[in-house]
Scaffold this motif. Structure first.
Motif, mmCIF file in Angstrom:
data_model
loop_
_atom_site.group_PDB
_atom_site.id
_atom_site.type_symbol
_atom_site.label_atom_id
_atom_site.label_comp_id
_atom_site.label_asym_id
_atom_site.label_seq_id
_atom_site.Cartn_x
_atom_site.Cartn_y
_atom_site.Cartn_z
ATOM 1 N N GLU A 56 6.361 23.917 26.098
ATOM 2 C CA GLU A 56 5.355 23.889 24.842
ATOM 3 C C GLU A 56 4.262 22.952 24.888
ATOM 4 O OE1 GLU A 56 5.359 25.830 21.972
ATOM 5 O OE2 GLU A 56 7.156 26.804 22.903
ATOM 6 N N LEU A 59 1.829 24.987 27.474
ATOM 7 C CA LEU A 59 1.195 26.280 26.924
ATOM 8 C C LEU A 59 0.051 25.838 26.130
ATOM 9 C CD1 LEU A 59 4.159 28.615 26.093
ATOM 10 C CD2 LEU A 59 2.494 28.711 27.981
ATOM 11 N N THR A 60 0.301 24.387 25.573
ATOM 12 C CA THR A 60 -0.706 24.017 24.559
ATOM 13 C C THR A 60 -1.964 23.499 25.300
ATOM 14 O OG1 THR A 60 0.937 23.153 23.011
ATOM 15 C CG2 THR A 60 -1.154 22.208 22.814
ATOM 16 N N LEU A 62 -2.730 24.659 28.266
ATOM 17 C CA LEU A 62 -3.394 25.712 28.952
ATOM 18 C C LEU A 62 -4.235 26.531 27.995
ATOM 19 C CD1 LEU A 62 -0.591 27.129 31.371
ATOM 20 C CD2 LEU A 62 -2.671 25.826 32.009
ATOM 21 N N GLU A 63 -4.194 26.415 26.898
ATOM 22 C CA GLU A 63 -5.206 27.085 25.917
ATOM 23 C C GLU A 63 -6.649 26.605 25.787
ATOM 24 O OE1 GLU A 63 -3.505 26.356 21.880
ATOM 25 O OE2 GLU A 63 -1.970 28.055 22.302
ATOM 26 N N ASP A 71 -9.268 34.672 34.316
ATOM 27 C CA ASP A 71 -8.057 35.345 33.654
ATOM 28 C C ASP A 71 -8.411 36.837 33.930
ATOM 29 O OD1 ASP A 71 -6.672 33.123 33.070
ATOM 30 O OD2 ASP A 71 -7.575 33.298 30.859
ATOM 31 N N ASP A 87 0.580 39.299 27.243
ATOM 32 C CA ASP A 87 0.395 37.791 26.893
ATOM 33 C C ASP A 87 -0.677 37.075 27.936
ATOM 34 O OD1 ASP A 87 1.056 35.479 25.941
ATOM 35 O OD2 ASP A 87 3.059 35.420 26.425
ATOM 36 N N ARG A 89 -0.740 33.966 28.020
ATOM 37 C CA ARG A 89 -0.475 32.651 28.572
ATOM 38 C C ARG A 89 0.384 32.821 29.810
ATOM 39 N NH1 ARG A 89 3.450 31.204 23.582
ATOM 40 N NH2 ARG A 89 4.137 33.329 24.175
ATOM 41 N N ARG A 92 -2.562 33.191 32.160
ATOM 42 C CA ARG A 92 -3.020 31.702 32.533
ATOM 43 C C ARG A 92 -2.182 31.053 33.496
ATOM 44 N NH1 ARG A 92 -6.931 29.058 29.205
ATOM 45 N NH2 ARG A 92 -7.913 31.105 29.161
ATOM 46 N N ILE A 93 -0.909 31.007 33.292
ATOM 47 C CA ILE A 93 -0.026 30.405 33.866
ATOM 48 C C ILE A 93 -0.065 30.942 35.547
ATOM 49 C CG2 ILE A 93 2.320 29.999 34.452
ATOM 50 C CD1 ILE A 93 2.767 29.713 31.444
#
Length: 165
Positions: A56, A59-60, A62-63, A71, A87, A89, A92-93
């Motif tokens: 979590e 992910l926060t 990476l925003e 991307d 998605d 996210r 981005r990962i």
């Protein structure tokens, strides 16, 4: 139905009257109150495990982070290879992971270059005045002879085509 003692030989009008009587009985029956979702299920907040908490947090973070690889480029490469994801996210990962992989390879190539240039200077035995620059002032160029061993360290085999030899 036949076990109730009812007569199975009914006319159509008798059957309609019987059906109408059953409907009025259903309408007159009291309707039980429906319970709300809060009354039905009491959910207890479960603390996140350390892995879930770290995910979590990642992910926060990476925003707000913009990776070097856009991307859109990552999504285009993923779509062309057959991976469809909506998605952002995940995209981005993957962008950040690809950036890390590329930076590791380039860093290893830089270390190979530094080692190679140091060995060349020491093996020549003599150094001119311009070769004695401060190592921080020296500029390095990414060359194939440094990149090939760095890629080999990461399991990628790369060879020059024969016409460049």
């Amino acid at each position: 139905m036949a076990s109730d003692g009812e007569d199975l030989n009914m006319t159509a009008s008798e059957s309609e009257v019987s059906a109408a009587e059953n409907e009025t009985d259903i309408e007159d029956a009291p309707v039980p109150e429906l319970e709300t979702d809060d009354d039905l299920v009491e959910v207890e907040a479960v603390p996140l495990s350390t892995d879930e908490a770290e995910m979590e947090e990642l992910l926060t973070q990476l925003e707000d982070y913009t990776p070097t690889l856009p991307d859109a480029l990552t999504l285009r490469i993923l779509n062309s290879s057959g991976f469809g994801s909506v998605d952002p996210r995940i995209v981005r990962i993957i962008s950040v992971s690809a950036q890390k992989f590329i930076s590791d390879i380039v860093n290893d190539a830089l270390q190979h270059c530094k080692t190679r240039t140091t060995n060349i200077q020491h093996s020549s035995g003599h150094s001119s005045g311009k070769d004695k620059k401060n190592p921080k002032d020296r500029k390095y160029t990414l060359a194939m002879e440094d990149l090939v061993p760095a890629l080999a360290d990461h399991g990628i085999t790369m060879r020059k085509p024969q016409y460049f030899v």
